[in-house]
Motif scaffolding. Sequence first.
Motif, PDB file in Angstrom:
ATOM      1  N   UNK A   1       0.857  -1.184   0.000  1.00 39.64           N
ATOM      2  CA  UNK A   1       0.000   0.000   0.000  1.00 39.64           C
ATOM      3  C   UNK A   1       0.891   1.232   0.000  1.00 39.64           C
ATOM      4  N   UNK A   2       0.800   2.006  -1.071  1.00 35.01           N
ATOM      5  CA  UNK A   2       1.555   3.258  -1.143  1.00 35.01           C
ATOM      6  C   UNK A   2       0.629   4.400  -0.749  1.00 35.01           C
ATOM      7  N   UNK A   3       0.737   4.834   0.495  1.00 36.16           N
ATOM      8  CA  UNK A   3      -0.027   5.976   0.997  1.00 36.16           C
ATOM      9  C   UNK A   3       0.799   7.221   0.682  1.00 36.16           C
ATOM     10  N   UNK A   4       0.408   7.924  -0.371  1.00 33.62           N
ATOM     11  CA  UNK A   4       1.311   8.889  -0.990  1.00 33.62           C
ATOM     12  C   UNK A   4       1.218  10.317  -0.465  1.00 33.62           C
ATOM     13  N   UNK A   5       0.470  10.558   0.587  1.00 31.95           N
ATOM     14  CA  UNK A   5       0.457  11.912   1.143  1.00 31.95           C
ATOM     15  C   UNK A   5      -0.919  12.520   1.124  1.00 31.95           C
ATOM     16  N   UNK A   6      -0.993  13.798   0.784  1.00 26.91           N
ATOM     17  CA  UNK A   6      -2.248  14.527   0.817  1.00 26.91           C
ATOM     18  C   UNK A   6      -3.294  13.853  -0.059  1.00 26.91           C
ATOM     19  N   UNK A   7      -4.488  13.587   0.465  1.00 29.49           N
ATOM     20  CA  UNK A   7      -5.533  12.976  -0.352  1.00 29.49           C
ATOM     21  C   UNK A   7      -5.804  13.795  -1.602  1.00 29.49           C
ATOM     22  N   UNK A   8      -6.020  13.091  -2.701  1.00 28.00           N
ATOM     23  CA  UNK A   8      -6.296  13.758  -3.970  1.00 28.00           C
ATOM     24  C   UNK A   8      -7.157  12.832  -4.795  1.00 28.00           C
TER      25      UNK A   8
END
Length: 505
Positions: free
Chosen positions: A156-163
Amino acid sequence: MNRVLYAADCLDVLNDTSAIPSASVDLIYLDPPFNSNSVYNLPFKSRDRSLKPVEAFEDTWRWRADDDERLSALERNPKTRPLATVVKFAGEMESGRGKISLAAYLLNMAQRLYAMRRVLKDTGSIYLHCDPTASHYLKLLMDGIFGRKNTISAVVWNYGTPSGGRVSGKRPVKSYETLLVYAKQYGSHLYNRQYTPYSKNYVTNWFRHVDESGRKYQTRSRNGKIIRQYLDESPGVPLSNTWTDIKQLYASSGWFPTTRKEILGYPTQKPLALLERIIKASSKPGDTVLDPFCGCDTTMHAAESLGRKWLGIDISRFSTGLVQRRLVDNFGYLNRDDIDIVGTPENPAEARQLAQRDKFEFEKWVCGAMGANGMYKNPGEPGADGGVDGVVELPVIRQRGSKFESQTEYVIIQVKGGKVAPDSVKALSETVRRLGAVAGVMVCFRDQLGTVENQRSKELWADAYEQYPVIQGFSIEQMLADEKPKLPPTWGYKHGGKTSAQPLL
């Protein structure tokens, strides 16, 4: 087999044993379309909002006339029959809409993923990048092709600010993507354990002691003895399957400061750190890395910098030309001859043939090779392109008092595959002014450069070090010889690569 780019459908290349022999690739990473029902453009922000950016790719799928036969071919082969079952099930789940999206997407992915297994070594691994749109169906395809027992992980790559585009109040905002990781033969695959730094709290709470030389350590009991574990000798925390420390390039509010320098303007571009981690974890120096949907070059750039061999495939001539240009610009020891592009012109005669056969493909090839960040006028659309075929972002160094500052300017690319009319050269000057660009480059064949030189504006513009023509001609022959237009040395400088001309800040 190294530094090869194919401008073709990856299915054709993967099924060609002369192009990629069986069991010859150590690591495959692919970031294919996600079936997002979106159209991705190559962006360029200008003062003229009437210009329409050209499509990079359309991630919308339809069941084509020959798809029934392709599905039947999967059913007839015992090895691919489970894949056909997944595709048919997905089609049934689209009741009321017909086979317009998911089933067509999965059929295309099934064929390509199955072909990837052939080229992967028994010790190799594959990382399939996907998002929640179809990841559960892709997992079934991967199980059917590589076998459930060969699953390495689902990262799971949780990449930062939701977009993620339109935000609905009816559901949480998307903030992660998934990497489905499989081995050709689990247990035989290579995995180099990776580590992330300890948190500040962990260091403060556990490495409380300091020796006479100032080194931090903690004490541990081992076999009845007290030993010291020094912080500077500790590798860190073993990497888990949830990655939160690598940020995406774009967020709903703009960009992340730590990755802004990497941005090429290519849609769905991934951060360099993500590919570096994958390549370090699942390959070693000298291994071969394949990206069948290589886009704008992130995988190739990471592989080159880490001493791996690499192969890239993209259906777009623009993308393969862009990859070649970026690699040459970012690695000072590379030139165009070091990177073989299969499917694009290699000499002026082939370039003329492409220009005569398909004007727009010729323009895409040239704009990619020139390092353009955006293009205009989609294939088959009537009307003019506003005097813009491609746009290049150019970091320009200017002096402000005693300080040197870098700011982004734009250079307009105009491509002519045949005769250059005097009026088109004059119109380029107007286009440059209208769009607020600093310069325009007319790219044409050498025998047309005389017209450009005779008709061009003789105005100049300057950075902190030199003056440059506002309008200039540049030949296809020069481009093929790896020459560059008369522009600042920061032309092509992107995302921290090695280049002979770094910004002087």
